[in-house]
Each structure stands twice: as C-alpha cells, then as structure tokens.
Enzyme design. Structure first.
Site, PDB file in Angstrom:
ATOM      1  N   HIS A 186       0.826  -1.212   0.000  1.00  0.00           N
ATOM      2  CA  HIS A 186       0.000   0.000   0.000  1.00  0.00           C
ATOM      3  C   HIS A 186       0.856   1.256   0.000  1.00  0.00           C
ATOM      4  CE1 HIS A 186      -3.887  -2.043   1.448  1.00  0.00           C
ATOM      5  NE2 HIS A 186      -3.897  -1.838   0.161  1.00  0.00           N
ATOM      6  N   ARG A 329     -13.425  -9.861 -13.808  1.00  0.00           N
ATOM      7  CA  ARG A 329     -12.891 -11.222 -13.907  1.00  0.00           C
ATOM      8  C   ARG A 329     -13.355 -12.031 -12.708  1.00  0.00           C
ATOM      9  NH1 ARG A 329      -6.520 -12.160 -13.963  1.00  0.00           N
ATOM     10  NH2 ARG A 329      -6.685 -11.707 -11.744  1.00  0.00           N
ATOM     11  N   GLU A 428      -4.579 -16.923 -21.424  1.00  0.00           N
ATOM     12  CA  GLU A 428      -3.343 -16.778 -20.652  1.00  0.00           C
ATOM     13  C   GLU A 428      -2.657 -18.123 -20.425  1.00  0.00           C
ATOM     14  OE1 GLU A 428      -4.110 -15.292 -16.693  1.00  0.00           O
ATOM     15  OE2 GLU A 428      -5.993 -16.378 -16.527  1.00  0.00           O
ATOM     16  N   ASP A 452       0.648 -14.498 -17.245  1.00  0.00           N
ATOM     17  CA  ASP A 452       0.612 -15.957 -17.158  1.00  0.00           C
ATOM     18  C   ASP A 452       0.964 -16.617 -18.486  1.00  0.00           C
ATOM     19  OD1 ASP A 452       0.070 -16.686 -14.485  1.00  0.00           O
ATOM     20  OD2 ASP A 452      -1.958 -15.889 -14.694  1.00  0.00           O
ATOM     21  N   CYS A 499      -4.492  -7.511 -21.119  1.00  0.00           N
ATOM     22  CA  CYS A 499      -4.466  -6.910 -19.791  1.00  0.00           C
ATOM     23  C   CYS A 499      -3.222  -7.316 -19.013  1.00  0.00           C
ATOM     24  CB  CYS A 499      -5.732  -7.270 -19.011  1.00  0.00           C
ATOM     25  SG  CYS A 499      -5.969  -9.042 -18.840  1.00  0.00           S
TER      26      CYS A 499
HETATM   27  C1  PEP Z   1      -2.167 -12.088 -16.594  1.00  0.00           C
HETATM   28  O1  PEP Z   1      -1.962 -13.254 -16.271  1.00  0.00           O
HETATM   29  O2  PEP Z   1      -1.578 -11.514 -17.521  1.00  0.00           O
HETATM   30  C2  PEP Z   1      -3.138 -11.254 -15.847  1.00  0.00           C
HETATM   31  C3  PEP Z   1      -3.461 -10.055 -16.257  1.00  0.00           C
HETATM   32  O3  PEP Z   1      -3.679 -11.757 -14.713  1.00  0.00           O
HETATM   33  P1  PEP Z   1      -2.931 -11.860 -13.302  1.00  0.00           P
HETATM   34  O4  PEP Z   1      -1.691 -10.994 -13.380  1.00  0.00           O
HETATM   35  O5  PEP Z   1      -3.918 -11.409 -12.295  1.00  0.00           O
HETATM   36  O6  PEP Z   1      -2.620 -13.322 -13.216  1.00  0.00           O
HETATM   37 MG    MG Z   2      -3.293 -14.371 -14.964  1.00  0.00          MG
END
Ligand code: PEP
Ligand code: MG
Length: 566
Positions: A186, A329, A428, A452, A499
């Site tokens: 934080h 999500r 992913e 991922d 993302c």
């Molecule tokens: C990813 O895996 O790219 C993603 C956006 O999800 P997280 O980082 O939450 O696994």
């Molecule tokens: Mg992920």
C-alpha cells in the site's frame, strides 16, 4: 550503489531522515480489574479510530479520496468483530490489554504473511501498522512525527506504513527508501499516487544510511546511492530534469482519444483490484476498466463475501464508470494467490493445479454467488464477465451455461440485469493460445493475460528469479502465441484486448498494433504514456517492424532490434 525494487518512478536527490521505530516493549501482566482494563482498551481503540480518521482527511487533501480509504481500512481492521471479540475474551480472562491485542494481531499477521502472495502479505503490513498504533496508545508512546520533515528529505525506514505516509508533507519529501515492501505494498501505491520516487526491499539500509547524509533515489531503476560524488550528482540531476520534462509532456495526451498516427482508435482502459480504483482509472484518464481482479475483495475478508457484499462492490465500480466498460474477472485464486479461509490444499505444483476457473466450476455455490452479484451489477453500467485460466472449450461452455441458468433465475425473480451482458475469457495459458480458433467461437471477447501466458508458454514461473531470463513476452514463442490469439479473434469477429503487463511495454506496442489488438488494459499511471506510444505508430510502419521481429530467432535479437526503433 545499492539495489532494491523500484516501486515509484522518478529521481529524488536530498538528505536522509531515518525513521526509527520507537520501542513498544512492555511486560505482560495479569489484570484483576478486567472491566477497567476493557475500558482502557476501548479508549485506545476509540482514540486510534479518531486519529486515523484525521490522518485519512489529511491524506485526502494530499493524495485524494481513494488513497484515504487505505487509512480507513485500518479502522475496519481494529473494529473487526472477530478480533475485538477475541481480545475481549482474553481481557475477561485476566490478560492485559497490550498482550491480548498483540496476540490477536500476531495471529492475523502470521496467517497473512504465510500466504506467499504480495497482496495478502500487504494485509499483514496493515495489521502491523494497526498493532503499532494501538499499542503506542496503550503504552503512552507518541508516534513518529514525519510532518516536520524539512524540504528535500529522503525518508528511510525499515517499513513505511500508510499512516506514516499520510502524515508527510508531500512537497518536502523527495524520496522514500525502505527495507521491506514491493510494488503492490500500500505504501508503494501511495508513493506512486503522490509521485514520490521510491525504492523498497533495500537490504540493511537502516544500518548503512546516516541521518542528514546526502543520497539519491532512482525509483525507475530501483537503486539508491548514499553520499554520491559530484559526477553522480550531475548525472542524476540531469536525469531528474529529463523525467520531469517527460511527465509534463505527457499531460498533452490527457483528454485525447487513443489513436495511432494514421487515425485508428484504440480502447485504453485500466486494471483495477478494488472498486474505488475505478475512480483512480478515470483520474489518470483511463477509458474504463479492462480487468477488475476480484480476488482482492475476497482477500480483504475473513470469509467468502456474500452476494450482497459483492453486488455492492461491483455496482460501485459500474456506477463510478458511468457506462464506460467494466470487465469483471471471476475469482482467480490459487497459483501465487492464496485465500487462507478457502482452505486450498497445498499443492506440489500450484500454478498447474486446482485454481481459478477450475476451482470455481467445482465450488458451484461460491461461483453462483459471484456470478449473480456480477449479473445484478450489470444493470448499473457496461459490465462484462471474464473467466480466467481457460484451457479448453468445456470450461467456457460450463461457465456460460451457469450464467444462462442464473439469468433465468434472476428473470423469474424480476431482478434487473443486462440481458446482453458479454462473456469473454482470459487467454493466458498455452492451451488457450493453441485452440484460440475454437475458443473464439464460444466467447464475446478475448483478453490476453501475458503475465501468465509468458509463464505457461515458456514453462517458467513468473516469480522464480532463477528462470527469469526465460520469462519475457518478447520471446519468439510468446510473440507467436500472441499473434495467433489476436488473429483467431479477428477471424471470428470478436475484439481482442490485452491486460497483462506487456500491454504497457513501448517495445510491444507496434507489434500489437500490427497484429490487430483493439484494447490495451494497463495500470492507471501508465495510461498517458501508452497513449503517447500508440500515437507514434502508423499501421504501415508497425507492420514493417512486426515483420522484422517475427523473422528473428531469439529474445535478445528481438529486444536489440526493437531498441533501435522505439
Ligand atoms: C495475466 O496473467 O496476464 C493477468 C493479467 O492476470 P494476473 O496478473 O492477475 O494473473
Ligand atoms: Mg493471470
């Protein structure tokens, strides 16, 4: 030069102020008058809440309303009914207030710290902050005063808590160095919002640095220089000026559409973890939310949040965004994200294990509760549902069938929701990349999770430093995976976004433009920088760069080439 983790970019040059911790030692003792002891404890908690509210007010003025909520979170911790109930029991049994409160806090700290996950471990830091505050009041020890720090101060502490940051005068603090913490702490988030360069996890800095010593903090490169020489001072002064100039330049992109040099418009949205971050996304000029990581709502609790609690949170984000996109999500736990109260079994290979959509499909009640909450929130904005960690078509079909079943249920109850809500998936995993053509027929959109995807494609854990040389989205295999996912989505006529962190990488942007990505979802502070990057490319030039990149054989060749064109 000492290396740490750069958590808030920028260069700070100033003088060290060591923030020493005051002693909170006491001798535990048995109490006879338990009522008086309980009253003493209640008094300390009340004062703590009052002080924290005042600090939150101060923080609101310096950093903004959303950041003040981090402080208000401390009040929820100290008022947690379970914690308070257990402390009361201990006091009634004759334990002194200090020991009763400390034992309970330590129990929480231990559980949160053992999770191995950054965000949950951050909860441990919050409880530690609360513990120190309440114990300080019980022991009559006054807090460290940071509000008197002189101009050009670099704060140096073992751990800097949000309540300490709430006290500082932003204009006087040019840098932060701590021995603990990382990007998702934080205090790191606050440092970024306050735009104070910060480096965390700097080993032994409290014993190496001296009060009033001159120092340089480079929050971009994650390094600290104590007692710099004239050459270093000159070099970093120039770097600081350059960075400040760049930041001023970026402001030109505020309020503008996100478009390439030849006029193609892209969606530039943000990744968030809490509903209130939706407001931060807008403050930083994001155009909506491309990834709401709902697991953080679950991590903040001691049991599964109810449908009503989840609905309130999702609705809050939808309302803040006023019709802009909000992709929620579904619960993505397991791997590096544990939620202690779910009692997930320890696995040999958690990243390949019982997690995310796999867990949800087997824990129907939990999944139903979340999906009902999201569906109900969809009546208040432009909400979409996204399933994480998809590896096969069955998972999508099963998830969508449940969504349809819940829609019928809500319809029958007369509860409002968006009949046309979109359901998409995170691509992913290597499997999802390979069968992207089949998956595209089943979904309304894809969002590529490169964090991922890189790990699963390269068979390299995202958190393992021994294999980090392999973990890069610029690996030819990962680039091929990304290209084929985008291609499959386009051929099927569905939008494809990204993302994962790679969406904000300037070297990746021409490739994504060439492959045909339509949405970039990035952290809020990256919005203007990504908008600027996108504006530099025409499709023609991006295609030339991508063609060259896709002819190269190694990650270093790709990187070296991209450095010459970006
Ligand atoms: C990813 O895996 O790219 C993603 C956006 O999800 P997280 O980082 O939450 O696994
Ligand atoms: Mg992920």
């Amino acid at each position: 030069m000492i290396k740490g983790i750069g958590v808030s970019a920028g260069v700070g040059i100033g003088r060290i102020l060591l923030v020493e911790e005051h002693s909170l030692e006491y001798t535990p003792h048995e109490v006879k008058d338990t009522e008086a002891e309980q009253a003493r404890f209640n008094g300390a908690v009340e004062t703590f809440c009052r002080n924290t509210e005042a600090q939150a007010e101060a923080l609101k003025a310096s950093a903004g309303a959303k950041e003040a909520e981090i402080m208000l979170g401390h009040i929820s911790i100290v008022q947690d009914p379970y914690l308070i109930g257990e402390v009361e029991k201990k006091i009634a049994g004759g334990t002194c207030a200090e020991a009763a409160f400390e034992e309970m806090c330590d129990m929480f700290i231990q559980v949160f710290s053992a999770s191995g996950d950054d965000m949950t471990m951050q909860r441990a830091a919050d409880v530690r902050d609360v513990k120190a505050g309440v114990l300080g009041l019980l022991l009559g020890v006054s807090d460290v005063k940071l509000s008197d720090a002189p101009p050009s101060t670099i704060l140096c502490a073992k751990e800097l808590t949000p309540s300490m940051i709430a006290e500082i005068k932003k204009e006087n603090i040019v840098g932060i160095i701590t021995e603990t913490g990382s990007t998702t702490s934080h205090s790191a988030i606050l440092a970024r919002v306050l735009e104070i360069p910060a480096v965390m996890s700097v080993p032994d800095i409290m014993s190496c640095a001296k009060n009033t010593q001159e120092a340089i903090v480079d929050g971009g490169d994650g390094c600290v220089i104590l007692a710099p020489d004239d050459v270093q001072l000159g070099e970093y002064t120039r770097k600081r000026e350059r960075l400040l100039e760049e930041r001023r330049e970026l402001e030109k992109y505020r309020g503008r559409p996100t478009q390439s040099a030849d006029g193609t418009v892209y969606e530039l949205v943000c990744n968030i973890g809490k509903p209130q971050d939706a407001a931060k996304a807008l403050e930083f000029d994001g155009e909506g939310v491309g990834l709401f990581r709902t697991e953080f709502l679950f991590m903040d609790k001691t049991s599964v949040p109810t449908e009503e609690e989840q609905f309130t949170e999702y609705k809050k984000a939808a309302v803040i965004l006023k019709g802009r996109p909000l992709i929620i999500r579904t619960l993505d736990i397991g791997g590096d994200k544990d939620i202690p109260y779910l009692g997930l079994a320890k696995e040999e290979n958690p990243f390949m294990g019982f997690r995310a959509i796999r867990y949800c499909l087997k824990n129907r009640e939990l999944f139903r509760t979340q999906l009902r909450a999201i569906l109900r929130a969809s009546a208040f904005g432009n909400v979409s549902i996204m399933f994480p960690l998809i590896t096969c078509v069955d998972e999508v079909r099963e998830g969508k069938a449940l969504v349809e079943e819940l829609k019928s249920e809500l319809r029958a109850e007369g509860t409002q929701f968006d009949e046309n809500i979109k359901v998409g998936i995170m691509t992913e995993t290597a499997a999802s990349g390979i069968i992207a053509d089949l998956l595209a027929k089943e979904c309304d959109f894809f969002s590529i999770g490169t964090n991922d995807l890189t790990g699963y494609t390269m068979a390299a854990d995202r958190g393992n430093s021994d294999v980090s040389y392999l973990y890069s989205a610029l690996q030819p295999s990962v680039l091929r995976m990304i290209r084929s996912i985008i291609r499959a989505g386009r051929e099927c006529g569905i939008p494809v976004g990204m993302c994962g962190e790679a969406a904000a990488d300037p070297m990746m942007i021409p490739l994504l433009i060439s492959f045909g990505l339509t949405e970039f979802s990035v952290s809020a502070p990256s919005v203007l920088r990504v908008r600027k990057s996108i504006s530099c490319w025409t499709k023609e030039r991006a295609d030339e760069v991508a063609e060259k990149v896709m002819s190269l054989s190694t990650q270093s060749e790709v990187r070296d080439y991209l450095k010459t064109v970006v």
